[in-house]
Write a protein that holds these residues in place. Sequence first.
Motif, PDB file in Angstrom:
ATOM      1  N   GLU A  37      -6.695  13.122 -37.022  1.00 57.25           N
ATOM      2  CA  GLU A  37      -6.143  12.043 -37.913  1.00 57.25           C
ATOM      3  C   GLU A  37      -5.045  11.379 -37.258  1.00 57.25           C
ATOM      4  O   GLU A  37      -4.375  11.829 -36.304  1.00 57.25           O
ATOM      5  CB  GLU A  37      -5.772  12.702 -39.324  1.00 57.25           C
ATOM      6  CG  GLU A  37      -6.555  13.548 -40.162  1.00 57.25           C
ATOM      7  CD  GLU A  37      -6.135  14.179 -41.279  1.00 57.25           C
ATOM      8  OE1 GLU A  37      -5.289  13.446 -42.354  1.00 57.25           O
ATOM      9  OE2 GLU A  37      -6.568  15.496 -41.644  1.00 57.25           O
ATOM     10  N   ALA A  38      -4.699  10.182 -37.756  1.00 55.92           N
ATOM     11  CA  ALA A  38      -3.699   9.210 -37.385  1.00 55.92           C
ATOM     12  C   ALA A  38      -2.180   9.540 -37.757  1.00 55.92           C
ATOM     13  O   ALA A  38      -2.239   9.785 -38.999  1.00 55.92           O
ATOM     14  CB  ALA A  38      -4.078   8.025 -37.340  1.00 55.92           C
ATOM     15  N   SER A  39      -1.258   9.676 -36.802  1.00 55.23           N
ATOM     16  CA  SER A  39       0.104   9.766 -37.401  1.00 55.23           C
ATOM     17  C   SER A  39       0.739   8.576 -37.874  1.00 55.23           C
ATOM     18  O   SER A  39       0.278   7.525 -37.265  1.00 55.23           O
ATOM     19  CB  SER A  39       0.904  10.728 -36.305  1.00 55.23           C
ATOM     20  OG  SER A  39       2.251  10.487 -36.577  1.00 55.23           O
ATOM     21  N   LEU A  40       1.355   8.484 -38.879  1.00 55.08           N
ATOM     22  CA  LEU A  40       1.997   7.004 -39.213  1.00 55.08           C
ATOM     23  C   LEU A  40       3.130   6.736 -38.375  1.00 55.08           C
ATOM     24  O   LEU A  40       3.017   5.493 -38.130  1.00 55.08           O
ATOM     25  CB  LEU A  40       2.656   7.461 -40.623  1.00 55.08           C
ATOM     26  CG  LEU A  40       1.743   7.365 -41.966  1.00 55.08           C
ATOM     27  CD1 LEU A  40       2.781   7.782 -43.138  1.00 55.08           C
ATOM     28  CD2 LEU A  40       1.049   6.119 -42.348  1.00 55.08           C
ATOM     29  N   GLY A  41       3.923   7.460 -37.802  1.00 55.70           N
ATOM     30  CA  GLY A  41       4.748   7.327 -36.872  1.00 55.70           C
ATOM     31  C   GLY A  41       4.294   6.190 -35.711  1.00 55.70           C
ATOM     32  O   GLY A  41       4.979   4.987 -35.475  1.00 55.70           O
ATOM     33  N   VAL A 101       3.380  24.035 -38.319  1.00 60.36           N
ATOM     34  CA  VAL A 101       2.480  24.201 -39.430  1.00 60.36           C
ATOM     35  C   VAL A 101       1.210  23.203 -38.958  1.00 60.36           C
ATOM     36  O   VAL A 101       0.020  23.640 -39.355  1.00 60.36           O
ATOM     37  CB  VAL A 101       3.235  23.472 -40.785  1.00 60.36           C
ATOM     38  CG1 VAL A 101       2.121  23.520 -41.936  1.00 60.36           C
ATOM     39  CG2 VAL A 101       4.371  24.424 -41.105  1.00 60.36           C
ATOM     40  N   MET A 102       1.421  22.279 -38.569  1.00 53.41           N
ATOM     41  CA  MET A 102       0.368  21.120 -37.874  1.00 53.41           C
ATOM     42  C   MET A 102      -0.717  22.052 -37.083  1.00 53.41           C
ATOM     43  O   MET A 102      -1.880  21.887 -37.204  1.00 53.41           O
ATOM     44  CB  MET A 102       0.445  20.097 -37.382  1.00 53.41           C
ATOM     45  CG  MET A 102      -0.288  19.144 -36.552  1.00 53.41           C
ATOM     46  SD  MET A 102      -1.654  18.200 -37.788  1.00 53.41           S
ATOM     47  CE  MET A 102      -0.480  17.080 -38.322  1.00 53.41           C
ATOM     48  N   ALA A 103      -0.044  22.713 -35.948  1.00 57.39           N
ATOM     49  CA  ALA A 103      -0.752  23.605 -35.118  1.00 57.39           C
ATOM     50  C   ALA A 103      -1.570  24.646 -35.759  1.00 57.39           C
ATOM     51  O   ALA A 103      -2.719  24.867 -35.447  1.00 57.39           O
ATOM     52  CB  ALA A 103       0.085  24.016 -34.045  1.00 57.39           C
ATOM     53  N   ILE A 104      -0.994  25.233 -36.790  1.00 58.36           N
ATOM     54  CA  ILE A 104      -1.580  26.465 -37.466  1.00 58.36           C
ATOM     55  C   ILE A 104      -2.609  25.829 -38.319  1.00 58.36           C
ATOM     56  O   ILE A 104      -3.851  26.458 -38.188  1.00 58.36           O
ATOM     57  CB  ILE A 104      -0.626  27.200 -38.343  1.00 58.36           C
ATOM     58  CG1 ILE A 104       0.377  27.973 -37.462  1.00 58.36           C
ATOM     59  CG2 ILE A 104      -1.249  28.075 -39.576  1.00 58.36           C
ATOM     60  CD1 ILE A 104       1.489  28.692 -38.003  1.00 58.36           C
ATOM     61  N   GLY A 113      -6.698  17.194 -38.890  1.00 63.92           N
ATOM     62  CA  GLY A 113      -5.510  17.488 -38.140  1.00 63.92           C
ATOM     63  C   GLY A 113      -5.055  16.507 -37.322  1.00 63.92           C
ATOM     64  O   GLY A 113      -6.076  15.701 -36.832  1.00 63.92           O
ATOM     65  N   GLY A 114      -3.945  16.665 -36.718  1.00 62.92           N
ATOM     66  CA  GLY A 114      -3.646  15.616 -35.654  1.00 62.92           C
ATOM     67  C   GLY A 114      -2.596  16.068 -34.885  1.00 62.92           C
ATOM     68  O   GLY A 114      -1.702  15.247 -34.679  1.00 62.92           O
TER      69      GLY A 114
END
Length: 558
Positions: free
Chosen positions: A97-101, A204-207, A271-272
């Motif tokens: 998924e894309a990150s907003l930043g 948390v993202m990695a998990i 995930g991203g």
Amino acid sequence: MSYKTDIQIAREASKRPIQEIGAKLGIGAGDMLPYGHDKAKISQDFINSVQDRPNGKLILVTAINPTPAGEGKTTTTVGLGDGLNRIGKKAAICIREASLGPNFGMKGGAAGGGYAQVVPMEDMNLHFTGDFHAITSAHNLLSAMIDNSIYWGNPLDIDQRRVVWRRVLDMNDRALRDVVTSLGGVANGFPRQTGFDITVASEVMAILCLAKDLADLEKRLGDMIVAYTREKTPIYCRDIKADGAMTVLLKDAMQPNLVQTLENNPAFVHGGPFANIAHGCNSVIATTTALKLADYVVTEAGFGADLGAEKFLNIKCRKAGLSPDAVVIVATVRAMKMNGGVAKGDLGAENVAAVEAGCPNLGRHIANLQSFGVPVLVGINHFAGDTDAEVQAVKDYVAGLGAEAVLCKHWADGGAGIEEMARKVADLADSGVAKFKTLYPDDMPLFEKIESIAKNIYHADGVVADGKIRTQLKEWEAQGYGKLPICIAKTQYSFTTDPTVRGAPTGFTLPVREVRLSAGAGFVVAICGEIMTMPGLPRRPASEAIHLNDEGLIEGLF
């Protein structure tokens, strides 16, 4: 000649209802949670029901070190999935998924480009199904509960100087890198220095991207180290009693998202984590599910092969028991010229000598990946200005290394433009020649693992690290974390930690500035050079041009 923008092409897509896309993989309508008409989440019950099926073939798409000239790794991943389906193969795509930043900064989105895109493009690059918001909320709930425990008498005896859990935000905001919290008096708690990372750098993202189900997710969340006592005893997330509530917030985010390509083929987008500051792969649950449903699964790893592919192979494959059957390295003639010393403004002129001078960067990535025991193909992502002589120079160079380069025109022609590569990839994946092995064994000491990556992948002479870093690694080994893999955080633009050094440099060292233990995700992060875990916006961020037009459509996103 004028070309349509990515967003114009995406708007003209003839999308099918998401239930039809799921049906191509044997997913019933009752096993999907629709988000509108064109995206859905896949239920855990359905995922559990297909675990006894054999796996399809896993194809990894990676790239050379990124340059301002552009490489098109995601575009090639999408195009190859369409190409495989076009030649009669049952294939699925797995991307992040894309990150907003970065969308509002300068990197842009993550849905592919031209006629090799995943849609709905605007949704994917903005809020999508809310996964990143859920991760941000779960992460910051833990932050709030840590400070709350300190405020109400500090029953866990947390040393406020040793709270290692920072907050996160899915936005590029350099002002939040270093902050002081709890100012304003007794009612607001005890002031301390902390900071924000971008959400894609969150453990948390990695998990979420490494957990196999909700039970595994909750256990991993509980295993996260958030602080230490004055005696340096670790305080875990489960000690704060936040793991249960965090799992509740992540319940839907854990389910993979299904969307479609422009050619109506299935794509899992889930995930991203970034590859320069995290492990750079889409979720294990999406990849393993796709492997049960399709004969070929095309997935990507972030940035260049020295970061994304290395972490895909040494972390994701190690943790999930995956084994790639073929690898595609994406390169462009323009990027070869830039590696060969040509300025961006001069890339339009034919320069075979510069192509040849820039090819060693590609050559190093080929050799690195071959050392993992995986067969490699090079995909030359075609640009309209490429000349036959320049393309042939890349093909000849790659042939000299015992591999093959294939010209791919998926950006302009979709799946039809990448049929030759699709056939060769399928044949290679079916050949059974892959003999995958990780770079280092689990029981190698942590510092030696860092050295192994530095010397064998980056081709550095060695690693430079303060005594306190080496001591910290030894302490973690004594605590039982010595078998964890390493996740290097460094610039994506170079094999070195200097983003301006292109090509295939030698004669340098890898400076390790800091190490962080991600006990829940199951790896040790080594931060090298001046890498930032909270990016900033450029002088003229993309967000300045993003707006709604008179028809209510988004403009300026691409």
